[in-house]
Every structure is written in C-alpha cells, then in structure tokens.
Enzyme design. Sequence first.
Site: not given
Ligand code: HSE
Length: 423
Positions: A14, A45, A187, A201, A205
């Site tokens: 990002v 780094k 990926g 996650d 949010k």
């Molecule tokens: N791991 C998160 C997703 C990335 O799969 O949406 C974005 O916050």
Amino acid sequence: MKKVGIALLGLGVVGSGTYRILQAKKEKIERDYGVSIEVKKVLEKDLSKAEALGIDLNKVSCDINNVLNDDSISVVAEFFGGTEPARTFLVQCLERGKSVVTSNKELFSKHWPDLENAARKTGAGIYFEASCGGGVPIIRALHDSMQGNDVLEIKGIVNGTTNYILSNMTDNGSDYDATLKEAQRLGYAEANPSADVDGYDSTYKLSILSSLSFNKRVPYTSIYREGISKVTKEDIKFGKEFGMTVKLLAISKNVNGKIEAHVYPAFIPNDHPLAKVGGAFNGIYVVGDNVGELMFYGKGAGDLPTGSAIVSDIVTAATKESHRRYPFILEEAAQDFNDDFISEYFIRLSAKDESGVLSTITGIFGKAGISIDAMVQKAGSNGRATIAFVTQKTTELTFRKALEELQSASCISEVSSVIRVEK
Ligand code: HSE
C-alpha cells in the site's frame, strides 16, 4: 501554492501504491486542490523498494527521529500494520503536531483513544479512510453525508479474503480447506490466515464503523465473533435450495438504543444487494432513518485501491485548517449491548430416516415458540437422512435452549451446522 511535506512509514504494497498515485496525480492535486505534496522522508529498511520507485535514497532511513525532527513534514502516512511500533510512532508524530493517515485497522480499533489524546495536545488530525473497505469511501460517507440521519444498521462484507473463499466455495462447490489453500497459492490469503478467516480483521473494522455510526465507543472486544472455517460445501448447497448465499457479515444495529455488533457467517437472500458482492470485493450496506438503504461497493484491498483512500486522506489532511475531533472515543465504552438478539437460523442435521423425526423437530421448536420457515430432507446412506431447515425470528437464548433439546433427541444423530440467516 501551499506546499506540504509528508513522510511515508513503510513501502510495502500500500505504501508503494500510495507513492505511485501521488506521483501520477501530482499535477491534478496541485491544480484541483491547490496544494503541492512532496514526500520528504521515507522509513524503510529495504532500499530496493525505494529504488524501484525512483525515490532519492537520501530521504530513506529506519530512524523515526528523521521524521519527527523534520519541521517541513506536517502529514505522516503509516503502512507498517500491526500495533507496534506503529502506535508509538503515530503518537509521537501527533504530539509533534503532524497529522497522521493510516489504513491500520488493528492499530486504530485497539488504540484510537491513545491517538485522539495525543492529537488533542497539538490539534493535529487523524485520518483513517483506508482502514475499512480499502478504496471504498465509507468513512467519509459516514462522517460527512449522514448528518440528517440516525444510522440504524450497518451490514458489511469488509474482508476480501473470506469473501473470496466463500464465493469460490459457492461457485465451484469446493470445500473450505481446498479453497483456502488455493486462495493462499494465489496470494488472496496469508500463510497464517487466522486474522481473516477467524473474523478478527472484520471485527476491527466493525468496531471503527460502529463507533463512527453511533457516536459511541464500540470496542472490538465487545463484538461477538465467529469465523468461516466451519462453513461447509453441504451448507452452501442447502442454502441454494432456500434461495440464500453465505457471506461473512460484520453487522451492527441500533435496536431501541441498544447496540448489537456481531461478525459471523450468515445466509442472506439471493436478492439482497450484499449477495451480489463476489470474489475479493467489499460491500457495505447502511440504513439511515431518513435516507433509507445505501450500498457501498468496491475493492477492499490492494496497492492502488487502498492507496486511493490514503491519498484522499493525505490531501484532506494537507488542505484542512482544523481537524475533526472524536470526543466519544475518549468516553467510557458503550455498555448498552444487547446479548439476547433476534435472529433467524439455518440448521443442518443428520437423523434416523424413520417416521416421527420431523414431528420431533417441529415439536421441539413449536414448544419453544420458534416457527419453521422452510425445510428440505434428503435421504442418505445407512438409514440416515440429512434435514436442513430455516427458522423464523427468535431470540438467541430461546434458540440455544431448543438447540440443546434437539441435540439430545434420540432420533437425531448429529446437528452438523447452525448458521444465522439475515433477511
Ligand atoms: N486482509 C484484508 C482483507 C485486507 O482480506 O480484506 C484489507 O484490510
């Protein structure tokens, strides 16, 4: 023209996307927003990342003091992820009067009060559009476009990884483990997928979206959380027969002043706008008391979509004279959570294929006052049948009691799945 110096903390996916957008849109930002943004310092780094972007290596270091002590820098964008050292660095930047921009939902949901307290000392700004929904401008919509509403409900698909997995299981009839492996190979999922598939996650949010929507601190720890690993291809198949699609939903509702905030896999009707949100896309459905239903849709991750939200925050931070404050985040966390919420349920079970089974099921649910909406039975091998049914609305506690009774009924071999239904 106003000149604003910025720093980028990290040049990962990002961070690099943000730098590329800033370069590509430099003239447009100058022309349309009257500000010239210059990257003065980069913390990274791996010098090859800076070289690949054509960044002057004299600007690159690993020392936050090079950013803190540079008075020409007034906006700092953070791309580290995780809570430390991001929290410490951003608090230091805010205490020096530098506004911060972040997509770090874990940091933000866990330490928003620390950032707000630090920002209050200097009047610096905190910007976090990219923390929820990636490129989808949901934070600004909640901030700037809902003044004439009480938000009644948010229902979001805010995690692209799990949406990719569930969409593929739905489209291909594949099972969870194989689909997760494929997502990792491509990926879409991390080697350690827990933050996504176990719902953390989405919980971070939802904590941010709920706090903003209800102007109350809704800590992520108060959000009920279930991940997607127990969803099977059999559930998805039965769901299709009932006209429903499974999604990992982040839901919060204001029910008569009490907040209900949950992250769980749930079936939604195929004609709900969220049912059409496929692959790694995000979708956020918001209901306001005056505006009615709103639907936000777009890419929730990736270098350029998330970079798009970050650049929007950088330009906003760079052009504003004063910044928004969040008094509610410093107040005690909201205590008014509803733990006996109303839901509908999908149940799949295996039972003896003999007379009286259906009446046992309807008897248990009838006695509890839970009405059954639809039922499907399939004969299996070994004298067993699979039965799937959907209840009408019931409270969590009433449902749990009926479920216990169902599990102990002698004709029921196994209750294989319980998934909520959101209509
Ligand atoms: N791991 C998160 C997703 C990335 O799969 O949406 C974005 O916050």
